[in-house]
Design an enzyme around this catalytic site. Sequence first.
Site, PDB file in Angstrom:
ATOM      1  N   ASP A 187      44.972  31.281  47.414  1.00  0.00           N
ATOM      2  CA  ASP A 187      44.873  32.312  46.374  1.00  0.00           C
ATOM      3  C   ASP A 187      46.072  32.225  45.442  1.00  0.00           C
ATOM      4  O   ASP A 187      47.217  32.255  45.894  1.00  0.00           O
ATOM      5  CB  ASP A 187      44.873  33.715  47.011  1.00  0.00           C
ATOM      6  CG  ASP A 187      43.553  34.063  47.674  1.00  0.00           C
ATOM      7  OD1 ASP A 187      42.590  34.344  46.950  1.00  0.00           O
ATOM      8  OD2 ASP A 187      43.503  34.056  48.922  1.00  0.00           O
ATOM      9  N   ASP A 232      52.465  30.734  45.547  1.00  0.00           N
ATOM     10  CA  ASP A 232      52.676  31.590  44.374  1.00  0.00           C
ATOM     11  C   ASP A 232      53.456  32.860  44.699  1.00  0.00           C
ATOM     12  O   ASP A 232      53.698  33.663  43.812  1.00  0.00           O
ATOM     13  CB  ASP A 232      51.334  31.982  43.745  1.00  0.00           C
ATOM     14  CG  ASP A 232      50.567  32.972  44.608  1.00  0.00           C
ATOM     15  OD1 ASP A 232      50.447  32.708  45.835  1.00  0.00           O
ATOM     16  OD2 ASP A 232      50.129  34.003  44.085  1.00  0.00           O
ATOM     17  N   ASP A 275      49.167  26.871  49.662  1.00  0.00           N
ATOM     18  CA  ASP A 275      48.555  28.193  49.658  1.00  0.00           C
ATOM     19  C   ASP A 275      47.295  28.107  48.797  1.00  0.00           C
ATOM     20  O   ASP A 275      47.151  27.165  47.992  1.00  0.00           O
ATOM     21  CB  ASP A 275      49.555  29.207  49.079  1.00  0.00           C
ATOM     22  CG  ASP A 275      49.001  30.611  49.067  1.00  0.00           C
ATOM     23  OD1 ASP A 275      48.305  30.985  50.037  1.00  0.00           O
ATOM     24  OD2 ASP A 275      49.268  31.343  48.097  1.00  0.00           O
TER      25      ASP A 275
END
Lengths: 339, 339
Positions: free
Chosen positions: A30, A278, A28
């Site tokens: 961001d 995250d 991922d």
Amino acid sequence: MAAGGCRRLSSVSRGRELLAAVDTFLLDCDGVLWDGPRVIAGAAELLGGLRALGKRVYFVSNNCSRSRDAVVGKLGALGLQAGPEQVYSTARCSALYLGGVAPLHRKVYVLGSQALCGELRAAGLRVSGGPPGSGEDGEEEEEGLPVSRCTLDPEVGAVLVGYDERFNFVRLAKACSYLRDSRCMFVATNPDPWHPIGGGAVVPGLKPLTPSAVDGETEGQVTCTVRPGTGSLTAAIEVGSGRKAVVIGKPSRFMFDCINGTAGTGPLDPARTLMVGDRLDTDILFGANCGVRTVLTLSGVSTLQEAQDNMASTLPDRQKMVPDFYVDSVNDFLPLLNG
Amino acid sequence: MAAGGCRRLSSVSRGRELLAAVDTFLLDCDGVLWDGPRVIAGAAELLGGLRALGKRVYFVSNNCSRSRDAVVGKLGALGLQAGPEQVYSTARCSALYLGGVAPLHRKVYVLGSQALCGELRAAGLRVSGGPPGSGEDGEEEEEGLPVSRCTLDPEVGAVLVGYDERFNFVRLAKACSYLRDSRCMFVATNPDPWHPIGGGAVVPGLKPLTPSAVDGETEGQVTCTVRPGTGSLTAAIEVGSGRKAVVIGKPSRFMFDCINGTAGTGPLDPARTLMVGDRLDTDILFGANCGVRTVLTLSGVSTLQEAQDNMASTLPDRQKMVPDFYVDSVNDFLPLLNG
């Protein structure tokens, strides 16, 4: 290694064992590689180290507001080297879905950015709606008109919902009206409910984020703390149309299948693939849905407490949102690379 | 009389038996007494006849865009005589909720009409947001600004969602940001998912409503067929904030309790009360939630087929959406009035 153990990836021997066991990294972006305009320490060294070890790396992002080239550009500006073939955003995968998986010969009514419209056009699709100036198929602006007088494009055969800061009542009404026809496809780029605004991560869960607003201390101006995500806009259209969207982004495994179908390097072996993200409700659940191992990085939205609460829960849905490992940030991978 | 029998109220003897058994009529308005600008035949005679028989009548509407006086005015313009004390709209009942049931000393951030703001002020509440010119508490317009720069009113302590044609990304972001504080109340006027546009009722369920759009016959302009309802806007805020709204309107029994608490004519006896409405998912379910008998009128949104499908279902939730009786329109009541 037990699945879903939520163990800290601190022991070098445990980490090297994991690294040796996987040959593909799904990352991922961001909250993992960057946080807003800021690169997360160790990201460049991680990518360089994985490349040196011959690992395959794909960037799997729910973001639908950047073209592949823009993602590569953003990575490059942060000192992270990558090619467009490594980038799987929901903008690209939505275009792959509408352009290939479910071929569409009609126009797509788009709630979203120029970049999203661009990915659709690159896949041979025609666009209706989208931002002003998005081309000859751009939507005539009808702001301020009563919805009863807003016109529908008779060629539209699909509604695609992305992150759209131009979202308003007229666009919502149009999307719902198109979807009253059961033959009109309904696709959403991603299910993200909201995004934090401002420096650092906003911990989800309900707590006073605007203490001055509540305690009457009006010093300093209070501004919005969250921006609604594509999932929020999609929910309005789902209720207003009585339909359910096909959701392209994580945690659906569609993006995994996209990589398998298009990467040209052969299908991924789930047993030798690792997802790093995250967010428990998108990244880690995506990993579980794809049958791959997962690492939660605490440099973004989700917290260790939430992961541990999921592990303590007896609900199967929450058990799927327990990572195998966690790290404070990608920086924790660096000591493992020099095997 | 068996509950939830979905029987046609055609037999005069059966109808007179029902009329004798009830002394209070709860009437929905849209689709029951009027259809857009047009009065439904028999509505005036029904209201006159009920008055002559000494029945109490309350207008129980999920509409939140008209003040009580405006509802009385609309009724009067259609030849239907009524007083403001008979009108229970979700605008009024939301004001009663925020002003009395759950006293609020902070401002209400309103997504909705002038009329809704007016009812709140009449209940002694202060308003933030609302349409331009809605008073000294009116929201400064921030259209076009990035949401990260949109300011929050530090005095807001509740978000109220109504039907809002000015709904847009900024207003959505503000509502979600206020609601990140768990002490901020979250109220929605009604759960209506959408409303048909144009002449006559739009039958819910998926079918081609814009045949020319699908078959490529582009003669004539196709316009929006539905307008999103308050429930659609509420869904976006619920997902974007991670909160659930308290919903004032039908099918919640809150409006029934409002009548009981404020009508000044003593509490209603559910056994002697009849609800007449055109929507199974709001009006008829409201009746079931209040323990009163129900009549579905087929002059609005729901169809007989849908009622019968609910009756055939074994799901308890659908069983609650079966009316005791149905009529083609309120005109069918007229032969029963001359008992």
